[in-house]
Write a protein that holds these residues in place. Sequence first.
Motif: not given
Lengths: 67, 372
Positions: B9-12
């Motif tokens: 969900k928060v992997y950039v």
Amino acid sequence: MNQMKFFIISGLIIILMIGCTEKYPNKTETGDLVLTGSSCEVCHLDKDLLEEVADPLPPPAGDGGEG
Amino acid sequence: MPPLEAWEKVYVKETFLTTTHGQLSCISCHGGNEKSTSKEDAHVDIVANPSEYDDIYCAGCHAGTVSMFASGLHRTQEGYYTIFEERAGFDLRDHEDLQMEFDKECGKCHTTCGQCHVSRPASVEGGFIDGHLFRKTPSMTNNCTACHGSRVGNEYLGENAGFRPDVHWQPNAKRCEFCHSSQQMHGGAGPLTMRYDTNNSAAVQCEDCHENVKSANDYHIRHWERPQSDSNLSHLQCQVCHSQDYKNCNACHTGGDGITGSSYMTYKIGRNPLKSAKRPYDYVVVRHVPIIQDTFASWGIDNLANFDNLPTWKLATPHNIRRWTARTDTTGGVTRCSEKCHDRGTSELNTYLRESDLEQYEIQANQSVIIP
């Protein structure tokens, strides 16, 4: 025979070198982050690190949207 | 739709950093403490969803869109409030306790810029769609049908057993935006009471593209063009002839019970409950909506005071259009109008919404819709 030994030993050395490579280059031996810029990017660009530190999700709340 | 893993969900992605949004510092949108080396400290005062405050974080570059979206139904959920007030007899926004319940149970359908353009919507637990990369056009599966899936999505994609996809659906070509404009999605029509508001000038209609076939065949002439010389001809919504069966739901209850009973596929023609210049049809297809007098009992509303003010079978616009349907397909020599539609309630077609189709509790509410 000697040649085979050479290849086996070389292979073992390569495996050990790979295995001992620091998993997170931005971390010190004690696990603290070493910041060269934003800590946001250090973590959020690192898939493996995120997987390691992510909190488990609560169970899904059920169907969303139109139901 | 199963939720993403927490990390996912928060992997950039690295590539995000080269985009316009990626040039901004993280904290300029998300707050927090970028100098901290502890996860907890770094996330103090974090703004997980900046576009919840789009006037602060988005308007600097996207002023026009943000201004327009302020009255968009995706943002305001005005349709919920309108229908609730009609049935309950009061505006729930005047009651703090009810507003809290609404926000908790219904607020997941409120959408922000980010929930369409960078993340999955909250109703499916959020998370980046593609490593924080923004998309000008939302993803059909990760955004649109993530919310509008069980009815619209399944109809459009032909995922209801025994029924075919909408004729407009062409994989990777005619996605939602083929019909639904950016202006419509962003509230370009101005403040509306609901999506079928007569002032919804941005809403798409079949006639926008297909006006040229108004007199293409005898059925269109009789039910669409309707010569002045014959005043007895009824005006039909296009879907009356061209939609397949669609999903209907029974009663729904707040407080966790949700939908009571199974949804079911059917097709019913009713009188148009929302006749207007934009929707002048005499007859439309109607869908049963999941409402009952005690739907909001867990909120302390045991009985909706004005339950009978609105039908429980409402105007529907199914997304499963076909040229040839059970109504229009005359293969096999079935050519008499009475064999497909005009059965006067005597055959097994059972396509008209009759009083006998109703439960006792909803008979009064549907008087404007049922066909005698």
